[in-house]
Design a protein around this motif. Sequence first.
Motif, PDB file in Angstrom:
ATOM      1  N   TRP A 206     -92.069 -28.416  58.053  1.00  0.00           N
ATOM      2  CA  TRP A 206     -91.511 -29.734  58.371  1.00  0.00           C
ATOM      3  C   TRP A 206     -90.929 -29.757  59.766  1.00  0.00           C
ATOM      4  N   TRP A 222     -90.261 -33.546  56.261  1.00  0.00           N
ATOM      5  CA  TRP A 222     -91.524 -34.208  56.603  1.00  0.00           C
ATOM      6  C   TRP A 222     -92.028 -33.605  57.912  1.00  0.00           C
ATOM      7  N   ARG A 223     -93.339 -33.562  58.098  1.00  0.00           N
ATOM      8  CA  ARG A 223     -93.892 -33.149  59.392  1.00  0.00           C
ATOM      9  C   ARG A 223     -94.399 -34.408  60.100  1.00  0.00           C
TER      10      ARG A 223
END
Length: 279
Positions: A206, A222-223
């Motif tokens: 992430w 989240w990436r």
Amino acid sequence: MKIATWNVNSIRTRLNQVLDWMNQTKPNVLCIQETKVNDSLFPIESFTKQGYKVSFYGQKAYNGVAIISSSSINDVRFGFEGELNKEQVSEKIRNQKRVISALINDIRIVNLYVPNGSEVNSEKFFYKLEWLECLYKYLNVLGQRNEPLCIVGDFNIALEARDIYNPTRLEGGIMASNQERKALSKALGNDLKDVFRIFESNSKHWSWWNYRTGAWDRDHGWRIDHIYLSQELIDQAQSCLINKETRGNEKPSDHAPVICEIAWPPSPNEIEEDSFLLY
DNA sequence: ATGTCGAAATCGTTTCGA
């Protein structure tokens, strides 16, 4: 050549963390987003003292992007209107400072802060889609110039399930909706590749953890910060890493830096080999 | 539905954006 991107969430609040990280990592180019500062108040000297040049495009309180580079920064262009004419960029798109680009070591570096979009189908969501349509036109113009391309930034979109900690729950929502994914994929086209995925195909990597809900402690990430390279740069790419340890700093940004290393310019040997392959 | 940040204005608390 090391090129990095980092949403710092206020350059003035994060200044010492950014300088410390640069001192350790020694990037050639650092693109930052959410500088949240007027150009007249940008802390230029903090970077020039360390031997870096800096170009910025900011505004009070929100948005703002900057490019910091150890090599000279050439042909700087501000906003989508740096490439598109006025009819192609609406006033409300022009009013938010989210785009800066420059030529550095003959690479066209583009630094983007994609709108967040708030909630699917909200006013801000449709603004985000309009913005991505502008990005599509903008990258089309750049693609016709034959410059090696490096497009970086906070995209505020996870393109695939493996880029989200809980895809079952989160896909379809903001930053993971089909509309956003389609719009970004269209803008990127076929030539640009996410260099992180050249080296790492697994999930659980992430670049952003929400300040709320104890996301960092639970590793709910989240990436959404990416580096896209055109083919001649992908061929020379050596690594791409996320420096997640910065998210554990005291008073951290909610984003971590992403950094890629490219063998650039290619050695004379490689250039010869390439031309040999043409025959 | 909500948690936390950063910045600005309404200046010490509220509002906006993320």
